[in-house]
Design a protein around this motif. Structure first.
Motif, PDB file in Angstrom:
ATOM      1  N   GLN A 139      38.006 -39.491   8.501  1.00 27.71           N
ATOM      2  CA  GLN A 139      37.582 -38.814   7.161  1.00 27.71           C
ATOM      3  C   GLN A 139      36.800 -37.481   7.285  1.00 27.71           C
ATOM      4  N   LYS A 140      35.908 -37.670   8.594  1.00 29.03           N
ATOM      5  CA  LYS A 140      35.162 -36.701   8.627  1.00 29.03           C
ATOM      6  C   LYS A 140      35.859 -35.469   9.438  1.00 29.03           C
ATOM      7  N   LEU A 141      36.881 -35.564  10.138  1.00 30.87           N
ATOM      8  CA  LEU A 141      37.803 -34.611  10.572  1.00 30.87           C
ATOM      9  C   LEU A 141      38.508 -33.931   9.333  1.00 30.87           C
ATOM     10  N   LEU A 142      38.925 -34.715   8.434  1.00 28.41           N
ATOM     11  CA  LEU A 142      39.574 -34.056   7.125  1.00 28.41           C
ATOM     12  C   LEU A 142      38.784 -33.274   6.321  1.00 28.41           C
ATOM     13  N   GLU A 143      37.501 -33.914   6.452  1.00 28.26           N
ATOM     14  CA  GLU A 143      36.234 -32.819   5.747  1.00 28.26           C
ATOM     15  C   GLU A 143      36.185 -31.417   6.088  1.00 28.26           C
ATOM     16  N   SER A 144      36.291 -31.452   7.441  1.00 29.55           N
ATOM     17  CA  SER A 144      36.203 -29.950   8.220  1.00 29.55           C
ATOM     18  C   SER A 144      37.516 -29.659   8.454  1.00 29.55           C
ATOM     19  N   ASN A 160      41.254 -29.230  10.093  1.00 31.95           N
ATOM     20  CA  ASN A 160      41.761 -28.147  11.265  1.00 31.95           C
ATOM     21  C   ASN A 160      43.069 -28.879  11.765  1.00 31.95           C
ATOM     22  N   LEU A 161      44.269 -28.295  11.784  1.00 32.24           N
ATOM     23  CA  LEU A 161      45.227 -29.197  11.968  1.00 32.24           C
ATOM     24  C   LEU A 161      45.242 -29.670  13.575  1.00 32.24           C
ATOM     25  N   GLU A 162      44.761 -28.852  14.546  1.00 30.62           N
ATOM     26  CA  GLU A 162      44.924 -29.632  15.848  1.00 30.62           C
ATOM     27  C   GLU A 162      44.031 -30.729  15.883  1.00 30.62           C
ATOM     28  N   SER A 163      43.002 -30.552  15.576  1.00 30.36           N
ATOM     29  CA  SER A 163      42.056 -31.563  15.771  1.00 30.36           C
ATOM     30  C   SER A 163      42.310 -33.066  15.101  1.00 30.36           C
ATOM     31  N   VAL A 164      43.090 -32.850  13.826  1.00 35.88           N
ATOM     32  CA  VAL A 164      43.682 -33.996  13.235  1.00 35.88           C
ATOM     33  C   VAL A 164      44.961 -34.554  14.313  1.00 35.88           C
ATOM     34  N   SER A 165      45.475 -33.516  14.395  1.00 40.13           N
ATOM     35  CA  SER A 165      46.861 -33.866  15.397  1.00 40.13           C
ATOM     36  C   SER A 165      46.418 -34.532  16.486  1.00 40.13           C
ATOM     37  N   ALA A 166      45.297 -34.016  17.130  1.00 39.67           N
ATOM     38  CA  ALA A 166      44.827 -34.819  18.427  1.00 39.67           C
ATOM     39  C   ALA A 166      44.370 -35.969  18.170  1.00 39.67           C
TER      40      ALA A 166
END
Lengths: 712, 759
Positions: free
Chosen positions: B739-744, B746-752
């Motif tokens: 959820q935190k990743l989604l708030e900020s 970024n495709l790469e980080s979510v993918s990772a």
């Protein structure tokens, strides 16, 4: 709707903060509150003298809550601008660029109205604040003061009792519209949401708008019509756009729609759309051509103006008069045809029912549900849940699948829906009204044979929820310490019938009384569980006591009882030790917060001086290219700035607290007034104000108790 | 060209089915008669005389609702479809033939030429020759409209069928010839001009000019011959409304062409589901050959507030004009005429004109006489009008009295006026609009609707529907009824639409109690099922080269078993399997992920690039199979590379919404800066552009406030399902990080994050 002109101010306009003033006595200027505490003044007619300066700004530097113009100083012969903020009222002469007066208003300014009050000769500026209404003259002198039940959200003048003098209409945040004649409340109307706006239409009619998107018209304190929309209504105005001699109600909506409605029927005559929310609707002779124009401002600062249609004038003309008559006839013909179609359908439906009943229903009596089914409704108190229960029950095995109840004030929305699972032939609806208001519930119960039915009979039922339904009658209870005592010249059975009307589950027969003239009924509140007793003494004729620790409830009951018995003048004595103690604390806190406010203001002045000094210092260092000290100066400046912000937050907080306490004070006065009727009522309000001004706390308490100040 | 059509209310009959009105061909007189058959089972033929309706004849009640009315090609016999039987009437009203078919479906569509009869039911096309069975075809999806034309050379006409599965199909007898994909579910077909059978200049082999309409509101013009179909033009499904921006046009209900505007060329008439009647000009007559290539121009439009069931045209008032005749859901038969005499709804002027026409030459003399007689005429008209008015008023008063009496009579029988059976027809449709990824529930009633109460046993998002003034109130739900809401109608209307969005993965039922404003008051319960894969729509095929997760099933189940299980999950499935091996292709309307399925007796394979879809399918099928006590072995292959693909699909939407949310936050502070500083040149160009488009940004955001949360939930649920299918029941501790990743975002980080191992 074809606009006559259109232009953009190029600045944002805040909702509702728009007025048109003739600051030089001749030429109209749109004045609008805009962001960052500024007032924008658009003066198109100054163009000749000053072509660069079509738009001027006044810096108020506070959050603006209301902008109104009017000839407050009749001798000036020109409009002055009245600007309200959260803590002050400023009256400004635009032409002379000078303040008429600036006044701190402790109760805040939520809304301003300009007009004439009965008994006061000069025009006044009426200010609605937190639970209070005040009126000022051109010098800033307070000429009028009264209290209201909650924060004032709208003000207007309209002659609602048709006596030739306009009354002051006050809309408040507790959904009430009150018509005030001097201090006396002519009538209280309970609406269904915060009253955003009130506008006089003509004669005894006025229009209103509510927070949740209702607009409507009242004719002499009874509702003529209303419509609700899912959008928010931002502003209303009354203007004769079709030139038929009667103004129309024009409403501007959050979604950018402007609607013109017939004031009689509420029918939409025409509409227009904007890209942005409508901020305000005003009318004035803006082009100085002798014709009033309706102007609509959006929150983005776009302005559109419409002239009253000339076709209205043609209507009265001879030639097109025929066409108009014909058009009207055509309309009524279409109406008749529609009516015919409807009746034909209904007739066919009933005939079909009769036919089917005769062919096979006779033996079984089986329709959608058995044709002799009845629906019974009753109200009961539920002490464990603290609610009023509405019991609905069918007279046989048919089940209630869904219930929809429409009622004002009872639910969050305008209605409540139930879908009991599994369905049975009786349904219990838990209702807990937040306010004591008498309402009619419109119940629709969908009743079928089984769970799998596709068709359901709809029982329609109107059922009254009595005003004090949330008080449950009990046999014994301990008597609360607070009480209001008064004398009514009535026999106990009259009082009994009032109790029957206003409470639930009251037996028909008055209990065999101990004395012929006495009466004692005990209740407990379903909300709090607190006891409440109503007694009528046998010793002294007509001496009534309502015992409760809740002064507001006592007041409501006194008002309702007087309404029922048609008593117009009533003195009473009150004794509410618990409330009084609380009130004492409130007053202490008001003093405390006031002291804190003074102290903080002084501190802030110190810090502000420090800022100035630091800036000068920093500038000096810069000249000397002494970067090290410059940095230091700036870092301490930053720190001071931080302190200032923190201080400000403290002050704001303190101010909020102070406001809340002042509101309590006003509400107490209102409560005390409500224990009396007529002359005594307005006397309490006036005496309390006097006592507060003189800071005479003991006097204040005495007034609340006895209804008289020390002298009386 | 501006053309004004005036409305004439001809008749009010019972509720009507689609295609139950015909304008009779020109007889001895120039004036044409109209035949209409309604739900009470009565066929009536009437004409206009002096602006008043006169009945030619009425049939006895045929026992069932009349479901179709057609004219025999090039003849003047009327054929009526009624339940499972076909009735033939002569012009004079004599029933000369009655065929009782052995069909199980209602005859919704009918076509008659000489001795041949074509009937269309829900799924089956039947052909009769001399009242004997000639052939039948089972169509893959629901038949929405049917007609016949000489497309292939042969003994009999070819049949053109408009189908629910976005196809126009052409049959020759029992043999399928063509299958043309169109823009959406085909809901109506018609000919440009006359049916070629009726057209003597048409030769077999010439292309047939046809028009079709779709569920989504598109109207297409096409040219059809034995070899191909060519789309030659069409109407867009968009329209601009002041204030509301552009909105979609409603579903096409019926199509017709006639020269209404007297331009010499045929105009196109479109009747829609929301009651809109449109008149489109198809271009100049001089360019007859190429006219279909021109973009049509709207000439005139009106809205009747209830769906249009049938359309026709002819000289019905007796004037020189070709007039539009139509019938609505609620049983109104209306005419629209360019004749200005029809401005007078009482029909007096119409009668006047008729008399004048009859008088013929005397008209001329009167004209010469001039003013005086015109005054006289005026007086005459006035008198006649007054007479008609009075008559109508009396009629209404009489009806009122009669109704009151009937009501009282009934009240004596049932004091609460409880109905034996309702006489008001209420129907509904529940459909997906792919671009908004939401459902529209359309409810239509014969009488005005008073209120609608909604209840659902799953979470349902009610969306704002522009164009209705109904007031929505919600009640606090409980676990058994998460949705309890009701709509109160403010304006009179017999048609209502609700837009709603469901959460994928949940299944349940939505019930609506519809209360029409009729006496005795009866509520109708409408139930629609909400399927777990509700936001998937059918597509012709799936793209082959994308990574897909796979679910393989095997066990002792039949095709029908699997088909019925699938029907629990997705919409638009035929009611029963049409092949031994079924292949289905679906696409999620919101994200664009795909679902491919192939199943036959004993085995089934489902592939999807969305793990959520696979997981939902697995759950539902195992639940259903267990319920039927069938042992099914399941095998899931979770492909790692699908997640990157899935996230890429979501990326544009997520990115856009994310940026929008950021920008909206900046608008207000920037505006204040602008006001304080006066100019904004010093700002970063990005901020300047935000300021320039401030109102656009705010508007966009207001339109879809919950969209970002909706997208976030979708990504989170994909993550959950990924690990669930790998045997991890709960990954809640990881969800917070996601959820935190989604708030900020970024495709790469979510993918990772997705590819990180969980332990």
């Amino acid at each position: 709707m074809i606009p006559a002109f259109q232009f953009a101010l190029g600045h944002q306009v805040l909702q509702g903060l728009v007025t048109v003033g003739r600051y030089d006595g001749k030429r109209p200027c749109i004045s609008a509150g805009t962001t960052a505490g500024k007032v924008l003044i658009h003066c198109p007619h100054n163009r000749i003298e000053n072509p660069q300066n079509e738009v001027m700004f006044l810096n108020i530097n506070r959050k603006i809550t209301s902008v109104v113009t009017g000839m407050l100083h009749p001798a000036l012969q020109r409009d002055v601008l009245m600007v309200g903020t959260q803590t002050s009222l400023m009256v400004y002469d635009v032409e002379e660029n000078a303040d008429l007066f600036f006044k701190e208003v402790h109760d805040g300014v939520n809304v301003i109205a300009f007009g004439q009050l009965p008994g006061i000769e000069q025009p006044v500026c009426v200010v609605g604040g937190n639970c209070s209404v005040q009126a000022f003259d051109a010098e800033g002198g307070e000429l009028f003061w009264t209290v209201t039940g909650d924060n004032v959200s709208s003000l207007a003048f309209c002659d609602v009792d048709d006596d030739g003098h306009p009354e002051l209409l006050v809309g408040t945040e507790d959904f009430e519209i009150r018509a005030l004649k001097s201090e006396e409340v002519l009538k209280e109307i309970t609406e269904t949401d915060v009253v955003l706006r009130i506008e006089p239409l003509h004669k005894c009619r006025f229009a209103y708008a509510l927070m949740h998107g209702t607009v409507g018209v009242y004719d002499k304190l009874s509702r003529a019509w209303r419509v609700k929309s899912k959008n928010r209504v931002n502003c209303i105005d009354c203007f004769d756009l079709d030139n038929d001699g009667v103004p129309e109600l024009i409403a501007g909506w959050e979604n950018g729609k402007v609607e013109v409605r017939n004031e009689k029927s509420g029918e939409v005559i025409c509409k227009d759309y904007f890209q942005a929310p409508v901020a305000a609707l005003v009318h004035a002779d803006y082009r100085l051509d002798g014709r009033e124009t309706l102007m609509c401002l959006t929150s983005e600062g776009d302005v559109r103006g419409w002239l009253p249609s000339s076709s209205g004038a043609e209507h009265s003309g001879l030639r097109s008069g025929v066409a108009a008559v014909e058009a009207k006839e055509n309309d009524s013909w279409r109406e008749l045809t529609a009516q015919k179609a409807e009746l034909t359908q209904e007739l066919a439906s009933f005939k079909e029912q009769l036919k089917q009943y005769k062919s096979d229903g006779k033996e079984t009596g089986q329709g959608v549900i058995p044709t002799d089914t009845k629906l019974n409704a009753s109200l009961k108190a539920n002490k464990t849940h603290g609610t009023v229960e509405l019991h609905l029950m069918t007279s046989n095995y048919s089940v209630i699948r869904a219930v929809v109840i429409f009622a004002e004030h009872l639910f969050d929305g305008e209605a409540c829906m139930l879908h009991p699972l599994p369905p049975s032939n009786n349904v219990i609806v838990q209702i807990s009204p937040a306010k004591d208001v008498q309402t009619t519930m419109n119940i629709k119960a969908m009743t079928g044979v089984t769970l799998s039915s596709v068709q359901y009979h709809v029982f329609e039922l109107n059922y009254t929820m009595p005003k004090f339904a949330m008080y449950h009658q009990v046999d014994e209870t301990q008597a609360p310490s607070g009480a209001v005592t008064f004398v009514v010249q009535e026999r106990p059975n009259r009082i009994w019938s009032w109790i029957q009307r206003s409470f639930i589950s009251i037996p028909e027969q008055m209990p065999a009384a101990t004395g012929s003239n006495s009466l004692e009924v005990n209740f407990i509140s379903l909300r709090t569980g607190e006891p409440l007793c109503i007694t009528m003494s046998s010793q002294q004729a007509g001496l009534m006591t309502i015992r409760t620790d809740d002064m507001e409830t006592a007041g409501e009951m006194v008002q309702d009882l007087c309404g029922f018995l048609q008593v117009t003048e009533l003195e009473s004595s009150a004794n509410f030790p618990a409330e009084m103690e609380k009130f004492q604390q409130v007053l202490t806190r008001v003093d405390e917060y006031n002291a804190v406010r003074m102290k903080l203001t002084a501190e802030m002045a110190d810090s502000a001086n420090l800022v100035k000094a630091l800036i000068v210092k920093a500038e000096d260092y810069r000249m000397l290219s002494d970067m090290q000290h410059l940095k230091k100066a700036f870092s301490s400046l930053q720190q001071t700035n931080g302190d200032l912000i923190a201080e400000y937050n403290k002050r704001a907080n303190n101010h909020q607290q102070l406001l809340a306490q002042l509101k309590e004070v006003n509400m107490m006065i209102q409560k005390a007034a409500k224990l009396r009727m007529g002359h005594a009522k307005s006397r309490v309000v006036a005496a309390c104000r006097q006592a507060i001004k003189q800071n005479n706390i003991m006097g204040l308490f005495q007034i609340i108790r006895t209804g008289h100040d020390a002298s009386g | 060209m501006d053309i004004q059509l005036h409305r004439l209310d001809l008749l009010q009959c019972g509720a009507l089915q689609p295609g139950t009105l015909e304008v009779l061909p020109v007889g001895k007189k120039k004036q044409q008669k109209i035949a209409v058959g309604d739900d009470t089972g009565i066929l009536q033929v009437f004409y206009l005389k002096k602006g008043e309706v006169q009945y030619e004849w009425k049939s006895p009640p045929l026992g069932r609702e009349i479901s179709s009315v057609v004219m025999q090609m090039a003849k003047d016999k009327i054929f009526v479809g009624c339940g499972q039987s076909i009735h033939g009437f002569t012009r004079k009203g004599k029933e000369f033939v009655k065929i009782k078919t052995n069909l199980t479906e209602t005859i919704n569509h009918l076509f008659v030429e000489e001795n041949m009869i074509w009937t269309g039911g829900e799924y089956i096309l039947n052909i009769y020759d001399n009242c004997k069975d000639f052939g039948f075809v089972m169509i893959k999806d629901r038949i929405n409209d049917l007609t016949c034309a000489p497309i292939y050379p042969g003994e009999i006409l070819s049949t053109v069928v408009a189908c629910q599965d976005k196809c126009l199909r052409v049959f020759q007898g029992e043999k399928a010839f063509h299958e043309f994909a169109v823009e959406g579910s085909a809901t109506a077909i018609g000919f440009h001009g006359l049916n070629p059978v009726d057209n003597p200049t048409h030769h077999v082999g010439d292309p047939v000019q046809m028009i079709y309409g779709t569920e989504q509101g598109v109207v297409g013009l096409c040219s059809l011959d034995a070899k191909s179909m060519r789309r030659t033009g069409g109407l867009s499904d968009r329209q601009n409304r002041p204030g509301a921006g552009s909105s979609r046009r409603a579903r096409v209900c019926c199509l017709h062409t006639a020269d209404i505007s007297k331009s010499g060329a045929l105009d196109l008439l479109v009747g829609r589901d929301d009651g809109t009647l449109e008149l489109w000009g198809l271009g100049d007559a001089a360019l007859a050959a190429q006219r279909l290539d021109q973009a049509p121009t709207p000439l005139w439009e009106t809205c009747l507030q209830e769906s249009i069931r049938s359309l026709g045209s002819g000289h019905v008032t007796g004037g020189d004009f070709v007039e539009v005749v139509l019938a609505t859901y609620g049983g109104k038969v209306l005419a629209f005429t360019p004749s200005s005499a029809a401005k007078d709804p009482t029909g007096t002027q119409m009668a006047q004109q008729e008399e004048k026409a009859e008088a013929g030459t005397s008209l001329m003399t009167r004209m010469v006489k001039g003013h005086k007689s015109s005054d006289l005429e005026q007086a005459e008209i006035k008198q006649e009008r007054a007479r008609r008015f009075q008559a109508l008023e009396q009629e209404v008063a009489r009806l009122k009295a009669e109704t009151d009496k009937a009501r009282k009579d009934y009240q004596n029988l049932s004091s609460e006026q409880i109905a034996m059976q309702t006489t008001t027809k209420v129907s509904h449709r529940f459909g997906l609009t792919s671009e908004e990824a939401c459902y529209i529930l359309t409810i239509e009633s014969q009488a005005a609707i008073e209120l609608i109460a909604l209840r659902a046993d799953v979470e349902v998002d009610l969306l704002d529907h522009s164009g209705t003034s109904a007031i929505l109130s919600r009640s606090r739900g409980d676990p058994q009824n998460p949705l309890l809401a009701y709509y109160r109608m403010q304006e009179e209307g017999s048609r209502f639409q609700i837009r709603l969005r469901t959460v994928e993965g949940l299944s349940g039922t939505l019930s609506a109690f519809v209360v029409p404003a009729t006496q005795p008051k009866t509520a109708h319960l409408i139930s629609v099922s909400i399927k777990p894969l509700a936001l998937h729509e059918k597509t012709p095929d799936v793209s082959p080269d994308i990574p897909m997760n796979e679910l393989r099933l095997s066990g002792p189940f039949t095709v029908t078993d699997m088909h019925s299980w699938l029907a629990q999950c997705v919409n638009e499935l035929p009611s029963r399997p049409t092949d031994d091996e079924m292949v289905i292709c679906y696409r999620s309307t919101f994200v664009g992920t795909q679902l491919y399925g192939r199943y036959s007796k004993g085995t089934a394979i489902f592939r999807s690039d969305s793990i959520t879809t696979i997981s939902v399918l697995k759950d539902i099928i195992s639940k259903e199979a267990t319920g039927k006590k069938i042992q099914v072995s399941m095998n899931v292959d979770v492909k790692e590379e699908t997640f990157a693909h899935f996230l890429e699909l979501v990326h544009p939407k997520l990115n856009y919404q994310h940026a929008l949310t950021q920008q909206v936050r900046m608008v207000e502070p920037l505006r204040e800066v602008q006001l304080q500083e006066g100019e904004t040149k010093f700002l970063h160009p990005e901020l300047q552009s935000v300021l320039d488009q401030a109102s656009d940004i705010q508007q966009q955001f207001e339109l879809q406030p919950q969209k970002l949360a909706f997208l976030h939930n979708m990504v989170i649920s994909a993550y959950r399902h990924k690990w669930r299918l790998r045997g991890y029941q709960s990954v809640d501790h990881r969800i917070k990080d996601l959820q935190k990743l989604l708030e900020s975002y970024n495709l790469e980080s979510v993918s990772a994050f997705f590819s990180e191992s969980i332990d």
